[in-house]
Design a protein around this motif. Structure first.
Motif, PDB file in Angstrom:
ATOM      1  N   MET A   1     -29.282  -9.838 -64.416  1.00 20.77           N
ATOM      2  CA  MET A   1     -28.416  -8.192 -64.842  1.00 20.77           C
ATOM      3  C   MET A   1     -28.942  -8.185 -66.368  1.00 20.77           C
ATOM      4  SD  MET A   1     -25.454  -8.932 -62.546  1.00 20.77           S
ATOM      5  CE  MET A   1     -25.095  -7.301 -63.106  1.00 20.77           C
ATOM      6  N   ASN A   2     -29.019  -6.583 -66.548  1.00 27.96           N
ATOM      7  CA  ASN A   2     -29.163  -6.467 -66.966  1.00 27.96           C
ATOM      8  C   ASN A   2     -28.293  -6.214 -69.003  1.00 27.96           C
ATOM      9  OD1 ASN A   2     -30.222  -4.567 -69.581  1.00 27.96           O
ATOM     10  ND2 ASN A   2     -30.034  -2.561 -67.910  1.00 27.96           N
ATOM     11  N   PHE A   3     -27.078  -6.403 -68.575  1.00 25.87           N
ATOM     12  CA  PHE A   3     -25.835  -6.812 -69.467  1.00 25.87           C
ATOM     13  C   PHE A   3     -26.169  -7.776 -69.908  1.00 25.87           C
ATOM     14  CE2 PHE A   3     -22.702  -9.900 -67.683  1.00 25.87           C
ATOM     15  CZ  PHE A   3     -23.213 -10.092 -67.237  1.00 25.87           C
ATOM     16  N   ILE A   4     -26.750  -8.861 -69.889  1.00 23.14           N
ATOM     17  CA  ILE A   4     -26.955  -9.817 -70.004  1.00 23.14           C
ATOM     18  C   ILE A   4     -27.970 -10.460 -71.446  1.00 23.14           C
ATOM     19  CG2 ILE A   4     -28.111 -12.476 -69.943  1.00 23.14           C
ATOM     20  CD1 ILE A   4     -27.389 -12.510 -67.174  1.00 23.14           C
ATOM     21  N   MET A   5     -28.315  -9.382 -71.641  1.00 24.61           N
ATOM     22  CA  MET A   5     -29.449  -9.481 -73.004  1.00 24.61           C
ATOM     23  C   MET A   5     -28.729  -8.128 -73.841  1.00 24.61           C
ATOM     24  SD  MET A   5     -32.453 -11.308 -72.520  1.00 24.61           S
ATOM     25  CE  MET A   5     -32.480 -10.646 -74.162  1.00 24.61           C
ATOM     26  N   GLN A   6     -27.308  -8.080 -73.815  1.00 24.87           N
ATOM     27  CA  GLN A   6     -26.659  -6.542 -74.584  1.00 24.87           C
ATOM     28  C   GLN A   6     -26.539  -7.956 -75.694  1.00 24.87           C
ATOM     29  OE1 GLN A   6     -24.721  -3.888 -72.734  1.00 24.87           O
ATOM     30  NE2 GLN A   6     -26.560  -3.266 -71.692  1.00 24.87           N
ATOM     31  N   GLY A   7     -25.890  -8.570 -74.997  1.00 27.64           N
ATOM     32  CA  GLY A   7     -24.388  -9.129 -76.066  1.00 27.64           C
ATOM     33  C   GLY A   7     -25.070 -10.396 -77.025  1.00 27.64           C
ATOM     34  N   ILE A  58     -19.831  -6.363 -77.063  1.00 26.17           N
ATOM     35  CA  ILE A  58     -20.699  -5.390 -76.362  1.00 26.17           C
ATOM     36  C   ILE A  58     -21.656  -5.937 -75.488  1.00 26.17           C
ATOM     37  CG2 ILE A  58     -22.874  -4.532 -77.701  1.00 26.17           C
ATOM     38  CD1 ILE A  58     -22.449  -3.770 -80.394  1.00 26.17           C
ATOM     39  N   GLY A  59     -21.371  -6.764 -74.808  1.00 30.79           N
ATOM     40  CA  GLY A  59     -22.244  -8.013 -74.744  1.00 30.79           C
ATOM     41  C   GLY A  59     -20.973  -7.627 -72.993  1.00 30.79           C
ATOM     42  N   MET A  60     -19.560  -7.586 -73.072  1.00 27.75           N
ATOM     43  CA  MET A  60     -18.538  -7.394 -72.637  1.00 27.75           C
ATOM     44  C   MET A  60     -18.436  -6.433 -71.519  1.00 27.75           C
ATOM     45  SD  MET A  60     -17.803 -10.640 -71.216  1.00 27.75           S
ATOM     46  CE  MET A  60     -18.934 -11.137 -72.109  1.00 27.75           C
ATOM     47  N   LEU A  61     -18.227  -4.987 -73.137  1.00 29.26           N
ATOM     48  CA  LEU A  61     -19.110  -3.651 -72.663  1.00 29.26           C
ATOM     49  C   LEU A  61     -20.098  -3.473 -71.409  1.00 29.26           C
ATOM     50  CD1 LEU A  61     -17.815  -1.915 -76.037  1.00 29.26           C
ATOM     51  CD2 LEU A  61     -16.345  -2.593 -73.558  1.00 29.26           C
ATOM     52  N   GLY A  62     -21.418  -4.424 -71.618  1.00 33.16           N
ATOM     53  CA  GLY A  62     -22.447  -4.196 -70.907  1.00 33.16           C
ATOM     54  C   GLY A  62     -21.864  -4.491 -69.784  1.00 33.16           C
ATOM     55  N   LEU A  64     -18.081  -4.869 -67.708  1.00 33.50           N
ATOM     56  CA  LEU A  64     -17.752  -4.566 -66.843  1.00 33.50           C
ATOM     57  C   LEU A  64     -18.753  -3.598 -66.667  1.00 33.50           C
ATOM     58  CD1 LEU A  64     -14.835  -4.604 -69.570  1.00 33.50           C
ATOM     59  CD2 LEU A  64     -15.194  -6.127 -67.481  1.00 33.50           C
ATOM     60  N   GLU A  65     -20.050  -2.249 -67.775  1.00 32.47           N
ATOM     61  CA  GLU A  65     -19.999  -1.548 -67.560  1.00 32.47           C
ATOM     62  C   GLU A  65     -21.440  -1.857 -65.738  1.00 32.47           C
ATOM     63  OE1 GLU A  65     -22.211   2.314 -66.592  1.00 32.47           O
ATOM     64  OE2 GLU A  65     -19.957   1.130 -68.176  1.00 32.47           O
ATOM     65  N   GLU A  66     -21.668  -2.711 -65.736  1.00 29.13           N
ATOM     66  CA  GLU A  66     -22.538  -3.573 -64.755  1.00 29.13           C
ATOM     67  C   GLU A  66     -21.665  -3.557 -63.065  1.00 29.13           C
ATOM     68  OE1 GLU A  66     -26.158  -3.905 -64.198  1.00 29.13           O
ATOM     69  OE2 GLU A  66     -26.494  -2.662 -66.219  1.00 29.13           O
ATOM     70  N   ILE A  67     -20.678  -4.606 -63.759  1.00 30.21           N
ATOM     71  CA  ILE A  67     -19.277  -4.519 -62.182  1.00 30.21           C
ATOM     72  C   ILE A  67     -19.203  -3.161 -62.211  1.00 30.21           C
ATOM     73  CG2 ILE A  67     -16.986  -5.488 -62.494  1.00 30.21           C
ATOM     74  CD1 ILE A  67     -18.102  -7.873 -64.972  1.00 30.21           C
ATOM     75  N   SER A  68     -18.602  -2.299 -62.583  1.00 31.57           N
ATOM     76  CA  SER A  68     -18.205  -0.976 -61.449  1.00 31.57           C
ATOM     77  C   SER A  68     -19.485  -0.726 -61.732  1.00 31.57           C
ATOM     78  CB  SER A  68     -17.637  -0.014 -62.763  1.00 31.57           C
ATOM     79  OG  SER A  68     -18.954   0.285 -64.089  1.00 31.57           O
ATOM     80  N   VAL A  77     -23.153 -15.289 -60.909  1.00 28.73           N
ATOM     81  CA  VAL A  77     -23.349 -13.952 -62.622  1.00 28.73           C
ATOM     82  C   VAL A  77     -22.153 -13.592 -63.150  1.00 28.73           C
ATOM     83  CG1 VAL A  77     -24.599 -11.438 -61.415  1.00 28.73           C
ATOM     84  CG2 VAL A  77     -25.040 -13.466 -60.369  1.00 28.73           C
ATOM     85  N   LEU A  78     -20.939 -13.377 -62.941  1.00 29.39           N
ATOM     86  CA  LEU A  78     -20.027 -12.984 -63.434  1.00 29.39           C
ATOM     87  C   LEU A  78     -19.928 -13.903 -64.311  1.00 29.39           C
ATOM     88  CD1 LEU A  78     -18.242 -10.093 -64.239  1.00 29.39           C
ATOM     89  CD2 LEU A  78     -16.308 -11.366 -62.348  1.00 29.39           C
ATOM     90  N   ALA A  79     -19.384 -14.990 -64.029  1.00 27.87           N
ATOM     91  CA  ALA A  79     -19.238 -16.040 -64.804  1.00 27.87           C
ATOM     92  C   ALA A  79     -20.287 -16.567 -66.190  1.00 27.87           C
ATOM     93  CB  ALA A  79     -19.335 -17.558 -64.147  1.00 27.87           C
ATOM     94  N   GLY A  80     -21.761 -16.880 -65.004  1.00 33.48           N
ATOM     95  CA  GLY A  80     -22.751 -16.764 -66.761  1.00 33.48           C
ATOM     96  C   GLY A  80     -22.763 -15.618 -67.194  1.00 33.48           C
ATOM     97  N   GLY A  81     -22.485 -14.575 -67.572  1.00 28.69           N
ATOM     98  CA  GLY A  81     -22.975 -13.102 -68.437  1.00 28.69           C
ATOM     99  C   GLY A  81     -21.390 -13.410 -69.320  1.00 28.69           C
TER     100      GLY A  81
END
Length: 111
Positions: A1-7, A58-62, A64-68, A77-81
């Motif tokens: 997932m892309n959001f993992i690297m954001q935060g 920032i990681g959580m916003l990313g 949540l964006e992926e989830i939406s 995947v959600l727990a890992g993020g």
């Protein structure tokens, strides 16, 4: 997932550099115990904590964006993020506590 690297991981290098700076200041403070060194350790520790919180947000916003945008997400995947997102926050808190401990030691040696 892309959001993992954001935060989490992006924020770890600056936090590590802050930790190294705190260790260097502590060693310096053991030699010449000045009020400036103690204050700088405290401020860097607080900055590290706040910087870690920023990484978490920032990681959580990313995340949540992926989830939406996704129709189905596996709970693993959600727990890992979320786990990755909490790393910077936790590391910032540990640095803050180490900075506080070092400032307490230096203040006690000063008296």
């Amino acid at each position: 997932m892309n959001f993992i690297m954001q935060g989490g991981p992006i924020f770890m290098v600056p936090l590590l550099l802050l930790q190294i700076a705190i260790f260097i200041l502590f060693v310096k403070g053991l030699k010449d115990n000045s009020e400036k060194t103690i204050k700088l350790i405290k401020e860097l520790g607080l900055f590290a904590f706040v910087f870690g919180v920023l990484g978490f947000i920032i990681g959580m916003l990313g995340g949540l964006e992926e989830i939406s945008q996704s129709t189905d997400i596996a709970p693993q995947v959600l727990a890992g993020g979320f786990k990755i997102g909490l790393l910077s926050h936790t590391f910032g808190l540990v640095i803050f506590l180490i900075g506080k401990l070092f400032s307490i030691i230096l203040i006690s040696k000063k008296s």
